[in-house]
Motif scaffolding. Structure first.
Motif, PDB file in Angstrom:
ATOM      1  N   VAL A  40       0.827  -1.202   0.000  1.00 10.95           N
ATOM      2  CA  VAL A  40       0.000   0.000   0.000  1.00 10.95           C
ATOM      3  C   VAL A  40       0.869   1.264   0.000  1.00 10.95           C
ATOM      4  O   VAL A  40       0.527   2.258  -0.614  1.00 10.95           O
ATOM      5  CB  VAL A  40      -0.945   0.019   1.224  1.00 10.95           C
ATOM      6  N   LEU A  41       1.990   1.179   0.671  1.00  9.72           N
ATOM      7  CA  LEU A  41       2.838   2.372   0.773  1.00  9.72           C
ATOM      8  C   LEU A  41       3.870   2.440  -0.351  1.00  9.72           C
ATOM      9  O   LEU A  41       4.266   3.521  -0.761  1.00  9.72           O
ATOM     10  CB  LEU A  41       3.588   2.372   2.110  1.00  9.72           C
ATOM     11  N   HIS A  42       4.277   1.275  -0.814  1.00  6.15           N
ATOM     12  CA  HIS A  42       5.369   1.234  -1.788  1.00  6.15           C
ATOM     13  C   HIS A  42       4.852   1.594  -3.168  1.00  6.15           C
ATOM     14  O   HIS A  42       4.775   0.758  -4.059  1.00  6.15           O
ATOM     15  CB  HIS A  42       5.984  -0.153  -1.811  1.00  6.15           C
ATOM     16  N   GLU A  43       4.515   2.819  -3.319  1.00  9.84           N
ATOM     17  CA  GLU A  43       4.021   3.276  -4.618  1.00  9.84           C
ATOM     18  C   GLU A  43       4.353   4.750  -4.747  1.00  9.84           C
ATOM     19  O   GLU A  43       4.050   5.539  -3.857  1.00  9.84           O
ATOM     20  CB  GLU A  43       2.530   3.008  -4.718  1.00  9.84           C
TER      21      GLU A  43
ATOM     22  N   LEU B 237      -2.334  12.167   8.474  1.00  8.74           N
ATOM     23  CA  LEU B 237      -1.928  10.806   8.799  1.00  8.74           C
ATOM     24  C   LEU B 237      -2.641  10.393  10.085  1.00  8.74           C
ATOM     25  O   LEU B 237      -2.754  11.184  11.013  1.00  8.74           O
ATOM     26  CB  LEU B 237      -0.427  10.757   9.070  1.00  8.74           C
ATOM     27  N   THR B 238      -3.097   9.160  10.144  1.00 14.02           N
ATOM     28  CA  THR B 238      -3.584   8.631  11.414  1.00 14.02           C
ATOM     29  C   THR B 238      -2.374   8.159  12.212  1.00 14.02           C
ATOM     30  O   THR B 238      -1.264   8.080  11.683  1.00 14.02           O
ATOM     31  CB  THR B 238      -4.507   7.428  11.186  1.00 14.02           C
ATOM     32  N   GLU B 239      -2.596   7.836  13.459  1.00 12.75           N
ATOM     33  CA  GLU B 239      -1.493   7.313  14.275  1.00 12.75           C
ATOM     34  C   GLU B 239      -0.962   6.025  13.665  1.00 12.75           C
ATOM     35  O   GLU B 239       0.237   5.824  13.502  1.00 12.75           O
ATOM     36  CB  GLU B 239      -1.969   7.051  15.709  1.00 12.75           C
ATOM     37  N   GLN B 240      -1.899   5.154  13.318  1.00 14.16           N
ATOM     38  CA  GLN B 240      -1.520   3.881  12.707  1.00 14.16           C
ATOM     39  C   GLN B 240      -0.775   4.117  11.396  1.00 14.16           C
ATOM     40  O   GLN B 240       0.211   3.449  11.099  1.00 14.16           O
ATOM     41  CB  GLN B 240      -2.780   3.052  12.445  1.00 14.16           C
ATOM     42  N   GLY B 241      -1.273   5.090  10.652  1.00 15.87           N
ATOM     43  CA  GLY B 241      -0.646   5.405   9.376  1.00 15.87           C
ATOM     44  C   GLY B 241       0.792   5.852   9.574  1.00 15.87           C
ATOM     45  O   GLY B 241       1.692   5.432   8.846  1.00 15.87           O
ATOM     46  N   LYS B 242       0.981   6.674  10.571  1.00 16.50           N
ATOM     47  CA  LYS B 242       2.316   7.163  10.849  1.00 16.50           C
ATOM     48  C   LYS B 242       3.242   6.001  11.202  1.00 16.50           C
ATOM     49  O   LYS B 242       4.390   5.936  10.735  1.00 16.50           O
ATOM     50  CB  LYS B 242       2.264   8.158  12.013  1.00 16.50           C
ATOM     51  N   LYS B 243       2.701   5.087  11.981  1.00 16.13           N
ATOM     52  CA  LYS B 243       3.499   3.928  12.369  1.00 16.13           C
ATOM     53  C   LYS B 243       3.892   3.092  11.139  1.00 16.13           C
ATOM     54  O   LYS B 243       5.060   2.756  10.939  1.00 16.13           O
ATOM     55  CB  LYS B 243       2.696   3.067  13.347  1.00 16.13           C
ATOM     56  N   ARG B 244       2.906   2.831  10.301  1.00  8.46           N
ATOM     57  CA  ARG B 244       3.193   2.023   9.101  1.00  8.46           C
ATOM     58  C   ARG B 244       4.190   2.725   8.209  1.00  8.46           C
ATOM     59  O   ARG B 244       5.059   2.094   7.617  1.00  8.46           O
ATOM     60  CB  ARG B 244       1.904   1.738   8.331  1.00  8.46           C
ATOM     61  N   TYR B 245       4.040   4.022   8.138  1.00  8.65           N
ATOM     62  CA  TYR B 245       4.976   4.796   7.318  1.00  8.65           C
ATOM     63  C   TYR B 245       6.391   4.657   7.860  1.00  8.65           C
ATOM     64  O   TYR B 245       7.336   4.378   7.114  1.00  8.65           O
ATOM     65  CB  TYR B 245       4.549   6.258   7.285  1.00  8.65           C
ATOM     66  N   LEU B 246       6.541   4.802   9.148  1.00 11.04           N
ATOM     67  CA  LEU B 246       7.872   4.720   9.735  1.00 11.04           C
ATOM     68  C   LEU B 246       8.462   3.314   9.574  1.00 11.04           C
ATOM     69  O   LEU B 246       9.657   3.157   9.309  1.00 11.04           O
ATOM     70  CB  LEU B 246       7.820   5.123  11.215  1.00 11.04           C
TER      71      LEU B 246
END
Lengths: 129, 129
Positions: free
Chosen positions: A20-23, A86-95
């Motif tokens: 989902v992020l690798h784009e 960004l949601t909290e979860q989103g931030k975590k996944r991003y990091l």
DNA sequence: GGGCGTGCTTTGCACGAGAAAGCTAAGGGC
DNA sequence: GCCCTTAGCTTTCTCGTGCAAAGCACGCCC
């Protein structure tokens, strides 16, 4: 398996590279958002990432459904405006994703270093067709 | 446009993220190959990257058609073996790609730093629906 | 009130990643 | 000799998804 190479199975599999992020586009969106806890407007994102309206809209939907961004529709004056964060979860996944990217880069650097002296040999027992 | 933010148009567009390279599996393949100028065998790559035969085959074809890898079919003993290497051009493109990744990471780090102090404010004049 | 601009959404297409099945040839038991 | 398995790929199919173009709704201005 290839123990004599001392390279464990799946050494370069990079399982952590979240699809989902690798784009390209989404990576840009998230990096833009990561810096601003107060969010960005649709049109800001559009310009920052050089995306068309349609594209951005679609990517945001994907990210929202994945729980990575939070979309708030509101108004500025009398015009509709969409605010993205960004949601909290989103931030975590991003990091997490970024951490994997770092390891990819580390591998790449090591590879570039190790390959300095080119050995144009064939593998053991290999004969071209 | 959003000059007051001092963020140029397309700041996070990452145009340089080569579509052919920016893909989980292929990134692994190339990183594996980058380290070994003498190439890797199909089965080595398969194990290093945790790919299925079919998948790897397809990715290699794509990379070959893009002129990024060089595929040599030969034999080890009496069994067929496929040897893969980076081409010169492939190596260049890989390094270019890696350079862009580095800038993405730099942005990410800066973003993470800047976001340390969360400002949970709304943008100027924004009112939720 | 009709055209124009802004701010998104929806639709449609085309490509492409990954799974699964296929294909060829080499060993290995019997 | 004959089958069965294994190695080593290739080919085919399907579904997801990136991207472009069209669509829609509303405010604004003359």
């Amino acid at each position: 398996m290839s123990d004599k190479k001392s390279q464990p199975e799946g050494r370069y599999a990079y399982e952590g590279l979240d699809r989902v992020l690798h784009e390209k586009a989404r990576l840009g969106i998230l990096t833009s958002l990561a810096a601003r806890a107060d969010g960005l407007l649709f049109s800001d994102l559009k310009h920052l990432c050089n995306l068309t309206d349609g594209n951005l809209s679609r990517h945001l939907t994907v990210l929202q459904e994945a729980g990575i961004v939070d979309i708030q529709k509101g108004f500025r004056g009398r015009r509709p405006q969409t605010l993205c964060r960004l949601t909290e979860q989103g931030k975590k996944r991003y990091l997490d994703y970024i951490a994997v990217l770092e390891s990819v880069l580390a591998d790449a650097v090591e590879a570039a270093k190790g390959a300095r002296k080119l050995r144009r040999t064939m593998p053991e027992g290999f004969s071209p067709a």
